[in-house]
Each structure stands twice: as structure tokens, then as C-alpha cells.
Write a protein that holds these residues in place. Structure first.
Motif, PDB file in Angstrom:
ATOM      1  N   GLU A   9       0.133 -17.323  26.469  1.00 35.52           N
ATOM      2  CA  GLU A   9      -0.963 -16.426  26.115  1.00 35.52           C
ATOM      3  C   GLU A   9      -2.299 -17.009  26.553  1.00 35.52           C
ATOM      4  O   GLU A   9      -2.498 -18.233  26.537  1.00 35.52           O
ATOM      5  N   TRP A  10      -3.216 -16.119  26.918  1.00 37.80           N
ATOM      6  CA  TRP A  10      -4.524 -16.495  27.461  1.00 37.80           C
ATOM      7  C   TRP A  10      -5.622 -15.745  26.720  1.00 37.80           C
ATOM      8  O   TRP A  10      -5.464 -14.569  26.385  1.00 37.80           O
ATOM      9  N   ASP A  11      -6.732 -16.436  26.496  1.00 44.12           N
ATOM     10  CA  ASP A  11      -7.881 -15.857  25.782  1.00 44.12           C
ATOM     11  C   ASP A  11      -9.094 -15.798  26.696  1.00 44.12           C
ATOM     12  O   ASP A  11      -9.332 -16.717  27.493  1.00 44.12           O
ATOM     13  N   PHE A  12      -9.868 -14.722  26.539  1.00 45.14           N
ATOM     14  CA  PHE A  12     -11.162 -14.628  27.223  1.00 45.14           C
ATOM     15  C   PHE A  12     -12.224 -14.340  26.168  1.00 45.14           C
ATOM     16  O   PHE A  12     -12.254 -13.253  25.586  1.00 45.14           O
ATOM     17  N   PRO A  13     -13.109 -15.311  25.881  1.00 43.36           N
ATOM     18  CA  PRO A  13     -14.155 -15.082  24.881  1.00 43.36           C
ATOM     19  C   PRO A  13     -15.309 -14.265  25.472  1.00 43.36           C
ATOM     20  O   PRO A  13     -16.015 -14.734  26.364  1.00 43.36           O
ATOM     21  N   LEU A  14     -15.469 -13.040  25.006  1.00 49.28           N
ATOM     22  CA  LEU A  14     -16.582 -12.204  25.450  1.00 49.28           C
ATOM     23  C   LEU A  14     -17.860 -12.573  24.688  1.00 49.28           C
ATOM     24  O   LEU A  14     -18.961 -12.418  25.188  1.00 49.28           O
ATOM     25  N   ASN A  15     -17.673 -13.048  23.448  1.00 48.55           N
ATOM     26  CA  ASN A  15     -18.771 -13.561  22.636  1.00 48.55           C
ATOM     27  C   ASN A  15     -18.305 -14.915  22.108  1.00 48.55           C
ATOM     28  O   ASN A  15     -17.488 -14.984  21.183  1.00 48.55           O
ATOM     29  N   LYS A  16     -18.793 -16.005  22.692  1.00 43.32           N
ATOM     30  CA  LYS A  16     -18.268 -17.336  22.393  1.00 43.32           C
ATOM     31  C   LYS A  16     -18.486 -17.743  20.940  1.00 43.32           C
ATOM     32  O   LYS A  16     -17.627 -18.386  20.336  1.00 43.32           O
ATOM     33  N   LEU A  17     -19.604 -17.338  20.371  1.00 44.67           N
ATOM     34  CA  LEU A  17     -19.896 -17.694  18.978  1.00 44.67           C
ATOM     35  C   LEU A  17     -18.912 -17.023  18.021  1.00 44.67           C
ATOM     36  O   LEU A  17     -18.334 -17.669  17.147  1.00 44.67           O
ATOM     37  N   LEU A  18     -18.718 -15.712  18.199  1.00 46.22           N
ATOM     38  CA  LEU A  18     -17.774 -14.983  17.343  1.00 46.22           C
ATOM     39  C   LEU A  18     -16.342 -15.454  17.577  1.00 46.22           C
ATOM     40  O   LEU A  18     -15.543 -15.538  16.650  1.00 46.22           O
ATOM     41  N   HIS A  19     -16.015 -15.768  18.841  1.00 49.13           N
ATOM     42  CA  HIS A  19     -14.673 -16.252  19.168  1.00 49.13           C
ATOM     43  C   HIS A  19     -14.378 -17.551  18.441  1.00 49.13           C
ATOM     44  O   HIS A  19     -13.294 -17.741  17.863  1.00 49.13           O
ATOM     45  N   LYS A  20     -15.347 -18.447  18.423  1.00 47.07           N
ATOM     46  CA  LYS A  20     -15.180 -19.727  17.737  1.00 47.07           C
ATOM     47  C   LYS A  20     -15.072 -19.523  16.227  1.00 47.07           C
ATOM     48  O   LYS A  20     -14.214 -20.118  15.557  1.00 47.07           O
ATOM     49  N   ALA A  21     -15.912 -18.652  15.680  1.00 46.91           N
ATOM     50  CA  ALA A  21     -15.892 -18.377  14.241  1.00 46.91           C
ATOM     51  C   ALA A  21     -14.555 -17.760  13.825  1.00 46.91           C
ATOM     52  O   ALA A  21     -13.995 -18.104  12.776  1.00 46.91           O
ATOM     53  N   PHE A  22     -14.022 -16.873  14.666  1.00 44.19           N
ATOM     54  CA  PHE A  22     -12.734 -16.234  14.361  1.00 44.19           C
ATOM     55  C   PHE A  22     -11.616 -17.270  14.382  1.00 44.19           C
ATOM     56  O   PHE A  22     -10.714 -17.243  13.534  1.00 44.19           O
ATOM     57  N   GLY A  23     -11.687 -18.211  15.331  1.00 45.77           N
ATOM     58  CA  GLY A  23     -10.693 -19.282  15.392  1.00 45.77           C
ATOM     59  C   GLY A  23     -10.694 -20.124  14.142  1.00 45.77           C
ATOM     60  O   GLY A  23      -9.630 -20.472  13.614  1.00 45.77           O
ATOM     61  N   LEU A  24     -11.859 -20.427  13.615  1.00 44.76           N
ATOM     62  CA  LEU A  24     -11.976 -21.206  12.369  1.00 44.76           C
ATOM     63  C   LEU A  24     -11.440 -20.415  11.189  1.00 44.76           C
ATOM     64  O   LEU A  24     -10.758 -20.950  10.314  1.00 44.76           O
ATOM     65  N   TYR A  25     -11.732 -19.099  11.174  1.00 42.72           N
ATOM     66  CA  TYR A  25     -11.235 -18.214  10.103  1.00 42.72           C
ATOM     67  C   TYR A  25      -9.709 -18.174  10.095  1.00 42.72           C
ATOM     68  O   TYR A  25      -9.071 -18.303   9.044  1.00 42.72           O
ATOM     69  N   MET A  26      -9.098 -18.033  11.276  1.00 44.13           N
ATOM     70  CA  MET A  26      -7.640 -17.980  11.371  1.00 44.13           C
ATOM     71  C   MET A  26      -7.003 -19.311  10.977  1.00 44.13           C
ATOM     72  O   MET A  26      -5.931 -19.348  10.379  1.00 44.13           O
ATOM     73  N   ALA A  27      -7.665 -20.424  11.319  1.00 47.86           N
ATOM     74  CA  ALA A  27      -7.136 -21.746  11.002  1.00 47.86           C
ATOM     75  C   ALA A  27      -7.098 -21.995   9.491  1.00 47.86           C
ATOM     76  O   ALA A  27      -6.251 -22.735   8.999  1.00 47.86           O
ATOM     77  N   ARG A  28      -8.025 -21.355   8.757  1.00 53.51           N
ATOM     78  CA  ARG A  28      -8.088 -21.556   7.305  1.00 53.51           C
ATOM     79  C   ARG A  28      -7.113 -20.663   6.551  1.00 53.51           C
ATOM     80  O   ARG A  28      -6.861 -20.894   5.372  1.00 53.51           O
TER      81      ARG A  28
END
Length: 375
Positions: free
Chosen positions: A355-374
Motif C-alpha cells: 500500500e502507498w500513501d500520498f499526503p495532500l495535506n501533510k499536517l493533517l496526514h501526520k495528525a491522522f497517523g498519530l490518531y490511528m496509532a493511539r
């Protein structure tokens, strides 16, 4: 000069017509799959050439971020486009532009592109080798040269490859490593001869013991589910709710009456094993399996899988897909037994591009990654 492609939403009928024009696409790229995922908003997209012909299609699932009207856009095991095109940007550029306009902050996709294959013998030797820790580190039997080039082009275009994970076949997202039995050009006798000695013995043992494998229907899903929850507890994975399988059955069989089947292995009135089977074109998947710890000596799982393989062959399958396998080869891994079971069919381990990711909004992409990790 290569012609440009355009992209727009397409109707269910247009999407299915394109799917029907190809040997197969993933069941997760069918219009019906959107109905299986009610927490996501689903949309069918089509790529068009300059003459207005549909040349690609994909199902995109949109998941809203809590408290923000922005979406993660996900194309599981897709989209169904020409992945051999030396200019993948022709396809992915219009996709990213459209999804950005839809409010997506990131796009995740799973190109259905094979990278490497290992024969059953190669996997068996790797399991027996104490120095071999992971399948990805073992020399492959065959290699798809074009896959590396595609991966390089995706990276240069800004896509990021997701890590395989510790249990690559069973981690979040779709499996990168699967086990498949090639059927194309092979008779059922040849496929049977490809089973290892233990498999052939177990199939015969089940038959002598009186194990009966039958097809079930919607009303049998609760019985399947009882075994499935027992399996989840034993194999340490989180079970999906019964409603998920009921939605699958309703959505997929409405789209095509033979899209999803349920198989039940019984012995003297006891249900010992059950499994779902999915078919799209000439690709057949063993989707979800379940079994009890009782009466294992009558080998219900071998009997059930062999019946499913026979039926898949009758349907004209080019491949019987056992879905995800673990990449870990260490004896301590509780999934190694499942890998051994699948290897016994004489098929091959297959690595996809992942699977491959393309961050269109890097800030939101990073925040979503942290949310999923928790979570």
C-alpha cells in the motif's frame, strides 16, 4: 506524445461493465464493496481516453476525520488501471486532483502489482532454515522486473510506501504477502498431485471418516459466525461483527448471485469448519475461515478447502487465492502453522507492491497517523 486521460465519477453500471471487460479485479474494487463499508462514503471513478472510452475504474472509500470535514481517500487493492504504463502519472495525476477537490487530505491505494514469487518448495526450505527470519529476505523463485521501476516512479512522484508490518498478511490495510495456487492450464488431477503427501492423506482421511462439505446460505451465517469467534479467540485476532458478514452476503450476491459462497464442513451433525469464498472473473479467493478445536482428527479443514478448490476449478478459475500469510518464518510466530497449511497445497507465496500513501495535506496526514496509532 502519450494521450491525456480524464477522470470523473461513473455509474454502477459503467463500473461493472469495465470490471466485466477484464480477467479480474479485486473484490474490494467492486461497487458492492462500498455497501460492505457503511462507515465510509463510497464512489465509483472512471478514467477516460480522448475518444471517451472507459480505460480504468476504481472504487474509492472516503473516511471523514473526526471534527474536521476532510477525508482519507482509500482505494483498497486498486485502482484497476494499466499499471504497466511507463507514465503512471497519467492515471494518478487526475486521481489526486479529483480527490483533493473532494476534500481528501491523503490518498491510500494498493496497486495490484506482483513483485516476487516463491515456490512452495522455496517457502518450505525457508521455514526449515534457522537462519531465515522473514520471507522478504529469502531468494525469490521469480521476480517481476517492472514492479521495481513502478515503485521508483511512485516515490519520485511523492508517494510513500507503507511498511510491511510484523504480521504482513494480517496487519492493518490489505495483505502484502499472500499464498496462491495457480489453476490456469492445469487439470484438477494435476492440482491434486500438487498437494503434498500430508494434504492428500488428510483429504482421504476426511472422506473415509464421513466429513460432508456443503454449500450454505444467508441463514447459515450465524453458525459460521459461532466458529469464527472461536477461531478469533484461539488465533488472537479481533473478530468482525456478524452484521459485517451479513452485509457482505447481501451486497455481493445482489451484484452477482455467485459472487460469494459459504461452505460448511460437517461430521455426524456437528459443524466443524466453515469458510467464505469470493469470485470475480477468473480469480477466486478463500476469504474468511473458521473452525473448532473439536474432532480435528477427521481433518475438516482439508476436506473443506479441497471442495472449494474443486468448485473454483469448475468455475474456470485461473488462480485460487488463500489471501494473507505471515512474512515471519520463526517458530515462535503463532501464524506459522497457517503458512505451513497453505504451503501444503503446492502453490506459491506472492509479494505485492503493498500500500502507498500520498499526503495532500501533510499536517493533517501526520495528525491522522498519530490518531490511528493511539486507537
Amino acid at each position: 506524445m502519450t494521450s491525456a486521460l480524464s477522470l470523473r465519477p461513473v455509474s454502477r453500471a459503467e463500473h461493472l461493465a469495465f470490471v466485466g471487460s477484464r480477467p479480474s479485479v479485486s473484490h474490494m474494487q467492486l461497487p458492492s464493496w462500498g455497501e460492505v463499508k457503511p462507515d465510509w462514503e463510497a464512489e465509483s471513478l472512471g478514467w477516460f481516453d480522448e475518444e471517451g472510452r472507459v480505460v480504468g475504474a476504481g472504487l474509492v472509500l472516503l473516511r471523514a476525520v473526526p471534527r474536521v470535514k476532510r477525508y482519507l481517500a482509500y482505494l483498497p487493492e486498486g485502482p484497476a488501471i494499466d499499471w504497466h504504463d511507463p507514465e503512471p502519472e497519467r492515471w494518478l495525476g487526475p486521481l489526486l486532483a479529483y480527490l483533493k477537490g473532494r476534500g481528501a487530505f491523503a490518498v491510500k491505494m494498493g496497486p495490484p502489482v506482483v513483485v516476487r514469487r516463491w515456490s512452495a518448495e522455496a517457502v518450505k526450505e525457508a521455514i526449515a532454515d534457522p537462519a531465515a527470519r522473514r520471507l522478504r529476505d529469502v531468494p525469490e523463485t521469480s521476480y517481476e522486473a517492472g514492479a521495481a521501476g513502478l515503485a521508483d516512479r511512485l516515490r519520485r512522484a511523492g508517494w510513500r510506501q507503507a511498511a510491511p508490518g510484523g504480521e504482513a498478511g494480517f496487519a492493518a490495510g490489505q495483505p502484502r504477502y499472500v499464498f496462491q495456487v495457480p489453476f490456469a492450464g492445469r487439470s484438477l488431477d494435476e492440482i491434486h498431485r500438487g498437494l503434498n503427501q500430508q494434504w492428500r492423506r488428510n483429504v482421504k482421511k476426511a472422506e473415509k471418516a464421513g466429513v460432508k462439505v456443503v454449500q450454505g446460505g444467508y441463514d447459515d451465517l450465524p453458525a459460521f459466525y459461532g466458529l469464527y469467534t472461536e477461531t478469533a479467540e484461539r488465533d488472537r485476532f479481533i473478530a468482525r461483527p456478524l452484521s459485517y458478514f451479513q452485509r457482505m452476503w447481501t451486497a455481493l450476491t445482489a451484484e452477482h448471485p455467485d459472487r460469494m459462497r459459504l461452505y460448511l464442513a460437517q461430521h455426524d451433525g456437528d459443524l466443524l469448519a466453515a469458510a467464505t469464498m469470493l469470485t470475480v472473473g477468473d480469480h477466486v479467493w478463500y476469504s474468511y475461515g473458521a473452525s473448532t478445536g473439536r474432532k480435528r482428527e477427521v481433518q475438516p479443514n482439508n476436506a473443506m478447502q479441497w471442495r472449494m478448490m474443486c468448485d473454483a476449478h469448475d468455475l474456470g478459475a485461473a488462480v485460487y487465492d488463500f489471501r494473507g500469510i505471515t512474512d515471519t518464518l520463526e517458530e515462535s510466530d503463532h501464524l506459522l502453522g497457517l503458512l505451513r497449511f497453505k504451503v501444503g497445497t503446492g502453490g506459491e507465496a506472492v509479494e505485492y507492491l503493498g500500500e502507498w500513501d500520498f499526503p495532500l495535506n501533510k499536517l493533517l496526514h501526520k495528525a491522522f497517523g498519530l490518531y490511528m496509532a493511539r486507537r
